[in-house]
Design a protein around this motif. Structure first.
Motif, PDB file in Angstrom:
ATOM      1  N   UNK A 206      52.033  31.552  96.732  1.00  0.00           N
ATOM      2  CA  UNK A 206      53.125  30.853  96.073  1.00  0.00           C
ATOM      3  C   UNK A 206      52.949  30.834  94.572  1.00  0.00           C
ATOM      4  N   UNK A 207      53.847  30.128  93.900  1.00  0.00           N
ATOM      5  CA  UNK A 207      53.762  29.957  92.439  1.00  0.00           C
ATOM      6  C   UNK A 207      53.294  28.564  92.066  1.00  0.00           C
ATOM      7  N   UNK A 208      53.064  27.689  93.046  1.00  0.00           N
ATOM      8  CA  UNK A 208      52.859  26.270  92.783  1.00  0.00           C
ATOM      9  C   UNK A 208      51.486  25.924  92.244  1.00  0.00           C
ATOM     10  N   UNK A 209      51.260  24.649  91.963  1.00  0.00           N
ATOM     11  CA  UNK A 209      50.024  24.218  91.305  1.00  0.00           C
ATOM     12  C   UNK A 209      48.793  24.227  92.206  1.00  0.00           C
ATOM     13  N   UNK A 210      48.971  24.469  93.516  1.00  0.00           N
ATOM     14  CA  UNK A 210      47.818  24.489  94.422  1.00  0.00           C
ATOM     15  C   UNK A 210      47.897  25.720  95.334  1.00  0.00           C
ATOM     16  N   UNK A 211      46.739  26.105  95.866  1.00  0.00           N
ATOM     17  CA  UNK A 211      46.661  27.192  96.840  1.00  0.00           C
ATOM     18  C   UNK A 211      45.935  26.705  98.087  1.00  0.00           C
ATOM     19  N   UNK A 212      46.162  27.421  99.189  1.00  0.00           N
ATOM     20  CA  UNK A 212      45.555  27.037 100.467  1.00  0.00           C
ATOM     21  C   UNK A 212      44.070  27.407 100.492  1.00  0.00           C
ATOM     22  N   UNK A 213      43.218  26.435 100.861  1.00  0.00           N
ATOM     23  CA  UNK A 213      41.778  26.689 101.023  1.00  0.00           C
ATOM     24  C   UNK A 213      41.430  26.808 102.494  1.00  0.00           C
TER      25      UNK A 213
END
Length: 565
Positions: A206-213
């Protein structure tokens, strides 16, 4: 009312983001009402912010636009994927804030929008975000009904010249503009090789402020996206935990195990706030969403406008708000059913200042004038039959059931025999409310940026289907050709004057026909703790819907600051 021009708001969002990162120490803007002001830090914290929703375990489907996906039910999709605009549902009349789109310009009749994408944005895999991504995200919704609940059958041509995207609609979308703004955008370079309906998007680029860990059905962990285009998040880690029901999440919030979520907490002041009054908060906003007692307009006793009017005159909305809603759901006072102050600009002059109040004697006079009589204390209709009806809602929906009990007491004051009958939730969703198999039942309405959704959801003949067939709205089966035409006119009008003229017709019928009873306002509500992070929306600074499950989560997460205590 206004036409939406979003260019001017660009500076505003820059200012908002700048405010989130400037300075340190104590920031009065972070104060939560009369809570003590907390010192904050501008350094990223390693403390986990745990988010909870009472929706059970997450399904292993990360597709952010597929119905029923765990990523949207839990809310973490909204920290990873972003919308075109930020819409403040608390102040629905405010212009939207540019987000992935720098601006969206509509033509006069709202049948075409030109979208300019934000420059300098990258996907979390390093690829550039472009106009093609926006065009693709719209096209897959147009091509797949399963992905298109917002504009079913209403998309026209979708084209791009590389720098902008032009999307056409088959009808005016003035009332649905916010739905376009809130659409999540996905990466074309990954999705174009997949079936967008069945794709589970496990990597969540995505472009959002978090990514999946990491993901399990019980807990999902996100970490900051260091290539984020906007203000870098200061929350070191996000965790979305599964809670199977309201009591489970309530316990987690009151113990501090979860620090952000939304659950209806009866007596929230004592149950939740009192556990840590300096840090625990519950905030509610405005908007046009309401809860309505849908009345079956096609069957006794609600096929008689006189009885509908009389019941409306004996419902104690102040008691319902205070007792059944514990003050969480604000009382509806205007006879137009509009929540205030959101609806103030839309109340017709003839109804300004006219408020709902309990008037048992007046209601009995309405019934007497319509031919009703009494057998002892029992109300008898003009056909000689004693008046009775059932109020139905799902088991466990305590605020609704308590409200029904108070409504029933009002009906009994007229001599009507009113019973509250809880039903199994699945039965209510699939066999009662949508098929019209009820006398009276509470249900919510959509919000939006105008009162159109509120009135359309209750009164629109365009949504009418016969009893026994599933309805999406107009559960009470109200029909009036003039109202249906006026709602269509409001939606397609090209001037504010024409919209207000159409609204006047709708409002007059709502007041005089009483197709349903608006019970209370249904603002967005959330609970949060400021032990570790501050900067959530507050009553003094309602900059966004405070809930974690919506596109506004990306904005909120960029405004949170670690506490320095």
């Amino acid at each position: 009312m206004r036409k939406f021009t979003t260019v001017a708001a660009s500076a505003a969002v820059v200012a908002l983001l700048a405010t989130a990162c400037s300075g340190g120490g104590e920031d009065p803007a972070d104060g939560d009402g009369d809570k003590p002001t907390q010192a904050t830090s501008n350094e990223r914290s390693d403390k986990v912010l745990t988010v909870g929703m009472p929706n059970g375990e997450a399904s292993a489907n990360q597709n952010p636009i597929a119905p029923g996906a765990g990523s949207t039910s839990f809310g973490y999709a909204y920290a990873i994927y972003e919308s075109l605009m930020q819409v403040n549902e608390i102040k629905p009349n405010d212009p939207p804030t540019p987000w992935l789109a720098e601006k969206i310009e509509w033509n006069d009749d709202y049948t075409e929008a030109v979208i300019t994408p934000r420059a300098g944005v990258k996907w979390s895999d390093g690829e550039d975000f472009t106009a093609d991504d926006i065009a693709y995200s719209l096209q897959i919704r147009k091509d797949n009904d399963e992905l298109n609940p917002d504009f079913p059958g209403q998309y026209g041509d979708i084209t791009t010249d590389g720098s902008t995207v032009t999307v056409g609609f088959t009808s005016g979308q003035y009332v649905n503009a916010v739905k376009l703004y809130k659409l999540l955008i996905v990466p074309k370079h990954i999705w174009e090789n997949e079936d967008p309906v069945t794709y589970t998007a496990d990597d969540m680029i995505g472009t959002g402020p978090f990514t999946l860990k990491s993901f399990t059905p019980q807990s999902v962990t996100l970490v900051p996206n260091d290539s984020y285009w906007g203000e870098k998040p200061l929350v070191g880690e996000l965790r979305y935990d599964a809670f199977k029901d309201n009591p489970g999440l309530t316990t987690a919030l009151t113990s501090g195990e979860a620090q952000w979520g939304w659950v209806f907490i009866p007596d929230f002041e004592n149950t939740f706030i009192a556990q840590d009054p300096d840090h625990f908060n519950q905030v509610a906003g405005g908007g046009f969403g309401v809860d309505v007692l849908y009345l079956n307009n096609e069957e006794k006793p609600f096929n008689d406008v006189a009885f509908r009017k009389a019941l409306n005159m004996v419902v104690d909305r102040a008691d319902i708000s205070a007792t059944a809603g514990y003050g969480v759901w604000p009382q509806i006072k205007s006879v137009t059913g509009l929540p205030q102050p959101s609806g103030d600009d839309f109340i017709m002059d003839e109804y300004k200042g006219q408020e709902l109040s309990v008037d048992v004697d007046g209601a009995k006079q309405v019934l007497t004038d319509a031919g009703y009589t009494w057998d002892g204390d029992a109300l008898v209709d003009p056909d000689g039959e004693k008046v009775s009806f059932t109020l139905t809602n799902p088991q466990g929906w305590t605020d609704y059931l308590d409200a029904l009990a108070i409504i029933g007491e009002g009906a009994k004051a007229l001599g009507a025999d009113a019973k509250v009958e809880p039903v199994v939730q699945d039965t209510w969703f699939n066999q009662v409310i949508n098929l019209g198999d009820f006398d009276a039942s509470l249900h919510w309405t959509d919000g939006g940026s105008t009162p159109w959704n509120l009135y359309s959801n209750i009164m629109d003949g365009a949504s009418y289907v016969p009893q026994g067939e599933p309805a999406n709205w107009n559960f009470g089966r109200y029909q009036d050709d003039e109202v249906t035409a006026a709602l269509a006119d409001f939606k397609s009008a090209t001037s504010d004057a024409d919209r207000m003229a159409a609204l006047g017709t709708v409002q007059k019928h709502f007041v005089e026909d009483v197709p349903g009873l608006v019970i209370w306002s249904r603002p967005a509500v959330a609970q949060y703790s400021t032990v570790n992070y501050t900067g959530f929306p507050t009553a003094e600074d309602p900059y966004a819907n405070p809930q974690p499950t919506g596109p506004q989560a990306a904005l909120i997460l960029t405004k949170l600051k670690p506490t320095a205590d």
